[in-house]
Design a protein around this motif. Structure first.
Motif, PDB file in Angstrom:
ATOM      1  N   ALA A 123       0.651  -0.886   0.006  1.00 43.33           N
ATOM      2  CA  ALA A 123      -0.436  -0.110  -0.392  1.00 43.33           C
ATOM      3  C   ALA A 123       0.799   1.499  -0.376  1.00 43.33           C
ATOM      4  CB  ALA A 123      -0.974  -0.300   1.283  1.00 43.33           C
ATOM      5  N   LEU A 124       1.601   1.211   0.664  1.00 43.53           N
ATOM      6  CA  LEU A 124       2.809   2.947   1.201  1.00 43.53           C
ATOM      7  C   LEU A 124       4.092   2.773  -0.610  1.00 43.53           C
ATOM      8  CD1 LEU A 124       3.822   4.020   2.551  1.00 43.53           C
ATOM      9  CD2 LEU A 124       5.871   2.832   3.113  1.00 43.53           C
ATOM     10  N   VAL A 125       4.281   1.827  -1.215  1.00 46.08           N
ATOM     11  CA  VAL A 125       4.797   1.696  -2.177  1.00 46.08           C
ATOM     12  C   VAL A 125       3.893   2.131  -3.417  1.00 46.08           C
ATOM     13  CG1 VAL A 125       6.436   0.771  -3.926  1.00 46.08           C
ATOM     14  CG2 VAL A 125       6.726   0.074  -1.223  1.00 46.08           C
ATOM     15  N   SER A 126       2.354   1.609  -3.599  1.00 44.64           N
ATOM     16  CA  SER A 126       2.538   1.618  -4.556  1.00 44.64           C
ATOM     17  C   SER A 126       1.353   2.875  -4.045  1.00 44.64           C
ATOM     18  CB  SER A 126       0.716   0.889  -4.664  1.00 44.64           C
ATOM     19  OG  SER A 126       0.302   0.248  -3.150  1.00 44.64           O
ATOM     20  N   SER A 127       0.628   3.270  -3.408  1.00 45.97           N
ATOM     21  CA  SER A 127       0.411   5.190  -3.070  1.00 45.97           C
ATOM     22  C   SER A 127       1.681   6.042  -3.057  1.00 45.97           C
ATOM     23  CB  SER A 127      -0.239   5.508  -1.804  1.00 45.97           C
ATOM     24  OG  SER A 127       0.906   5.041  -0.745  1.00 45.97           O
ATOM     25  N   GLN A 128       2.421   6.313  -3.152  1.00 50.62           N
ATOM     26  CA  GLN A 128       4.049   6.736  -3.286  1.00 50.62           C
ATOM     27  C   GLN A 128       4.078   7.119  -4.611  1.00 50.62           C
ATOM     28  OE1 GLN A 128       5.702   8.440  -0.932  1.00 50.62           O
ATOM     29  NE2 GLN A 128       4.117   8.269   0.070  1.00 50.62           N
ATOM     30  N   VAL A 129       4.259   5.966  -5.245  1.00 48.65           N
ATOM     31  CA  VAL A 129       3.669   5.909  -7.157  1.00 48.65           C
ATOM     32  C   VAL A 129       2.442   6.548  -7.829  1.00 48.65           C
ATOM     33  CG1 VAL A 129       3.925   4.286  -8.975  1.00 48.65           C
ATOM     34  CG2 VAL A 129       5.315   3.846  -6.975  1.00 48.65           C
ATOM     35  N   ILE A 130       1.634   5.834  -6.986  1.00 46.24           N
ATOM     36  CA  ILE A 130       0.715   7.385  -7.839  1.00 46.24           C
ATOM     37  C   ILE A 130       0.409   8.172  -7.572  1.00 46.24           C
ATOM     38  CG2 ILE A 130      -2.033   7.182  -7.559  1.00 46.24           C
ATOM     39  CD1 ILE A 130      -2.050   4.190  -7.487  1.00 46.24           C
ATOM     40  N   ASP A 131       0.904   8.972  -6.262  1.00 46.55           N
ATOM     41  CA  ASP A 131       1.309   9.713  -6.023  1.00 46.55           C
ATOM     42  C   ASP A 131       1.746  11.119  -6.499  1.00 46.55           C
ATOM     43  OD1 ASP A 131      -1.394   9.776  -4.313  1.00 46.55           O
ATOM     44  OD2 ASP A 131      -0.336   9.663  -2.663  1.00 46.55           O
ATOM     45  N   HIS A 132       3.118  10.835  -6.441  1.00 41.43           N
ATOM     46  CA  HIS A 132       4.300  11.345  -6.930  1.00 41.43           C
ATOM     47  C   HIS A 132       5.277  10.970  -8.313  1.00 41.43           C
ATOM     48  CE1 HIS A 132       4.778  12.768  -2.975  1.00 41.43           C
ATOM     49  NE2 HIS A 132       4.341  11.646  -2.479  1.00 41.43           N
ATOM     50  N   VAL A 133       4.470   9.836  -8.978  1.00 44.10           N
ATOM     51  CA  VAL A 133       5.420  10.261 -10.195  1.00 44.10           C
ATOM     52  C   VAL A 133       4.038  10.396 -11.517  1.00 44.10           C
ATOM     53  CG1 VAL A 133       5.956   8.013 -11.882  1.00 44.10           C
ATOM     54  CG2 VAL A 133       6.269   8.369  -9.456  1.00 44.10           C
ATOM     55  N   GLU A 134       4.814  10.767 -12.743  1.00 42.61           N
ATOM     56  CA  GLU A 134       3.174  10.978 -13.473  1.00 42.61           C
ATOM     57  C   GLU A 134       3.297   9.916 -14.317  1.00 42.61           C
ATOM     58  OE1 GLU A 134       4.671  14.164 -16.062  1.00 42.61           O
ATOM     59  OE2 GLU A 134       5.932  15.356 -14.732  1.00 42.61           O
ATOM     60  N   LEU A 135       2.363   9.414 -14.226  1.00 43.08           N
ATOM     61  CA  LEU A 135       1.281   8.895 -14.595  1.00 43.08           C
ATOM     62  C   LEU A 135       0.069   9.067 -15.843  1.00 43.08           C
ATOM     63  CD1 LEU A 135       1.676   6.276 -12.005  1.00 43.08           C
ATOM     64  CD2 LEU A 135       3.403   5.975 -13.899  1.00 43.08           C
ATOM     65  N   ALA A 170      -2.546   4.247 -16.254  1.00 43.44           N
ATOM     66  CA  ALA A 170      -1.287   3.887 -14.962  1.00 43.44           C
ATOM     67  C   ALA A 170      -1.942   3.689 -13.721  1.00 43.44           C
ATOM     68  CB  ALA A 170      -0.161   4.381 -16.287  1.00 43.44           C
ATOM     69  N   ARG A 171      -2.517   4.395 -13.789  1.00 38.57           N
ATOM     70  CA  ARG A 171      -2.851   4.636 -12.190  1.00 38.57           C
ATOM     71  C   ARG A 171      -3.625   3.649 -12.243  1.00 38.57           C
ATOM     72  NH1 ARG A 171      -0.463   9.446  -9.758  1.00 38.57           N
ATOM     73  NH2 ARG A 171      -0.539  11.011 -11.420  1.00 38.57           N
ATOM     74  N   LYS A 172      -5.369   3.693 -12.500  1.00 37.78           N
ATOM     75  CA  LYS A 172      -6.365   2.369 -13.002  1.00 37.78           C
ATOM     76  C   LYS A 172      -5.420   1.405 -12.507  1.00 37.78           C
ATOM     77  CE  LYS A 172     -10.700   0.896 -14.996  1.00 37.78           C
ATOM     78  NZ  LYS A 172     -10.707  -0.460 -14.598  1.00 37.78           N
ATOM     79  N   ALA A 173      -4.849   1.390 -13.546  1.00 38.20           N
ATOM     80  CA  ALA A 173      -4.112  -0.030 -13.632  1.00 38.20           C
ATOM     81  C   ALA A 173      -3.330  -0.873 -12.140  1.00 38.20           C
ATOM     82  CB  ALA A 173      -3.090  -0.328 -14.679  1.00 38.20           C
ATOM     83  N   ILE A 174      -2.026   0.152 -11.404  1.00 39.60           N
ATOM     84  CA  ILE A 174      -2.053   0.046 -10.377  1.00 39.60           C
ATOM     85  C   ILE A 174      -2.947  -0.030  -9.347  1.00 39.60           C
ATOM     86  CG2 ILE A 174      -1.211   0.960  -8.747  1.00 39.60           C
ATOM     87  CD1 ILE A 174       1.122   2.986 -11.090  1.00 39.60           C
TER      88      ILE A 174
END
Length: 83
Positions: A15-27, A31-35
């Motif tokens: 949860a922590l890693v996926s939320s960091q990616v969703i919140d801080h990486v340009e996607l 891609a956000r939906k896939a994550i």
């Protein structure tokens, strides 16, 4: 060193890693939906989380083993292994 995460701990990492990616990486929104879909498939109580926990524990153990120095005796001499 021996570290083994249970499913709740593995879920917290996921949860922590996926939320960091969703919140801080340009996607893209796709891609956000896939994550989010992947994270939902690995929610608490799912077989996906059980499988992920096992895979994470193996990867974590291998990482620790590769970076741990070990002393071993070879024909009366000490050698450092893994440095």
């Amino acid at each position: 060193m021996n570290v083994i995460l249970n499913t709740d701990e593995a879920h917290a990492v996921l949860a922590l890693v996926s939320s960091q990616v969703i919140d801080h990486v340009e996607l893209s929104e796709a891609a956000r939906k896939a994550i989010r879909d992947w994270r939902r498939a690995h929610d608490v109580g799912t077989a996906g989380l059980d499988e992920f926990t096992g895979t994470l524990n193996v990867a974590l153990g291998n990482y620790i083993d590769e970076r741990t120095s070990r002393m071993m005796r070879v024909r009366g001499a000490l050698k450092v292994k893994g440095v």
